[in-house]
Design a protein around this motif. Structure first.
Motif, PDB file in Angstrom:
ATOM      1  N   PHE A 181     -13.536   7.751 -28.755  1.00 16.67           N
ATOM      2  CA  PHE A 181     -14.799   7.130 -28.357  1.00 16.67           C
ATOM      3  C   PHE A 181     -14.794   6.979 -26.840  1.00 16.67           C
ATOM      4  O   PHE A 181     -13.739   6.930 -26.212  1.00 16.67           O
ATOM      5  CB  PHE A 181     -15.012   5.765 -29.032  1.00 16.67           C
ATOM      6  N   GLU A 182     -15.992   6.928 -26.279  1.00 15.77           N
ATOM      7  CA  GLU A 182     -16.135   6.738 -24.841  1.00 15.77           C
ATOM      8  C   GLU A 182     -16.250   5.245 -24.535  1.00 15.77           C
ATOM      9  O   GLU A 182     -17.049   4.544 -25.167  1.00 15.77           O
ATOM     10  CB  GLU A 182     -17.383   7.460 -24.324  1.00 15.77           C
ATOM     11  N   PRO A 183     -15.465   4.740 -23.591  1.00 19.38           N
ATOM     12  CA  PRO A 183     -15.590   3.327 -23.243  1.00 19.38           C
ATOM     13  C   PRO A 183     -16.924   3.041 -22.572  1.00 19.38           C
ATOM     14  O   PRO A 183     -17.515   3.927 -21.951  1.00 19.38           O
ATOM     15  CB  PRO A 183     -14.424   3.092 -22.281  1.00 19.38           C
ATOM     16  N   GLN A 184     -17.391   1.807 -22.724  1.00 21.00           N
ATOM     17  CA  GLN A 184     -18.594   1.372 -22.025  1.00 21.00           C
ATOM     18  C   GLN A 184     -18.194   0.681 -20.727  1.00 21.00           C
ATOM     19  O   GLN A 184     -17.011   0.404 -20.492  1.00 21.00           O
ATOM     20  CB  GLN A 184     -19.408   0.453 -22.936  1.00 21.00           C
ATOM     21  N   THR A 185     -19.172   0.401 -19.888  1.00 25.73           N
ATOM     22  CA  THR A 185     -18.863  -0.106 -18.546  1.00 25.73           C
ATOM     23  C   THR A 185     -18.106  -1.435 -18.587  1.00 25.73           C
ATOM     24  O   THR A 185     -17.318  -1.718 -17.688  1.00 25.73           O
ATOM     25  CB  THR A 185     -20.153  -0.290 -17.733  1.00 25.73           C
ATOM     26  N   HIS A 186     -18.325  -2.248 -19.629  1.00 24.70           N
ATOM     27  CA  HIS A 186     -17.660  -3.554 -19.681  1.00 24.70           C
ATOM     28  C   HIS A 186     -16.273  -3.481 -20.309  1.00 24.70           C
ATOM     29  O   HIS A 186     -15.533  -4.457 -20.292  1.00 24.70           O
ATOM     30  CB  HIS A 186     -18.519  -4.548 -20.480  1.00 24.70           C
TER      31      HIS A 186
END
Length: 198
Positions: A181-186
């Motif tokens: 999965f791709e991490p989100q900005t937070h």
């Protein structure tokens, strides 16, 4: 009564919304895999993870560690907690003090009295000494190759790690929790992830 699982709110941007939907699908799949894990396999996994936690703490000269009380079939590491306490490591437990706030950590030793909070998690009672641990032991629902954690979506550990004093962050997870999965900005990457795999 089991508390509902918090999930990331979809962002208006289509790409971000799809990423959130993907993470929520992964959460449902991994929770199902946890539920299907047989008791003997769960116990073996917990013993392996627990030994790795003890070895990591001793090898890293950890003197104070935030641990957790397991929910939703997370690895139960009570034996490791007992071993760490016997080794002189100061333990504490996380407490949710507000929906959008970082976690608070209260001193705890195996055998100390706990009470259930509003979310059904067992925590040290109000008035227990608040501490700042050197390292956090963080249960992961899943994790990716880059060391980002997939949790329940509430963001409590991310907010805690983004604070002015950043403790070491060590995830624990069943080996089947390695997912893409791709991490989100937070999202904040962990310093290490300990599993029962290999």
């Amino acid at each position: 009564m089991n508390p509902s699982i918090a999930r990331d709110a979809p962002a208006p941007e289509t790409e971000q919304a799809l990423a959130v939907l993907h993470k929520n699908a992964l959460r449902a799949d991994l929770l199902g895999r946890r539920k299907a894990l047989g008791d003997a396999d769960k116990l073996r996994a917990e013993q392996r993870i627990g030994q790795r936690v003890v070895d990591w703490c001793i090898g890293s000269a950890i003197t104070s560690l935030a641990v957790y009380q397991p929910i939703r079939r997370e690895p139960d590491l009570a034996d490791a907690y007992n071993a760490l306490a016997a080794h002189g490591v100061d333990l504490c437990l996380p407490v949710v003090v507000g929906r959008e706030m970082p976690l608070e950590f209260r001193r705890w030793r195996p055998g100390d009295a706990l009470e259930k909070d509003a979310m059904g998690t067992r925590v040290p009672p109000a008035g227990t000494a608040v501490v700042q641990p050197q390292a956090l032991l963080i249960p992961c629902l899943g994790f990716n190759e880059a060391g980002f954690r997939l949790g329940y979506g509430g963001g409590f550990y991310d907010r805690t790690l983004a604070g002015p004093v950043r403790p070491l962050a060590v995830g624990v997870c069943y080996g089947f929790g390695l997912v893409a999965f791709e991490p989100q900005t937070h999202d904040v990457p962990l310093d290490a992830i300990l599993t029962d795999a290999g």
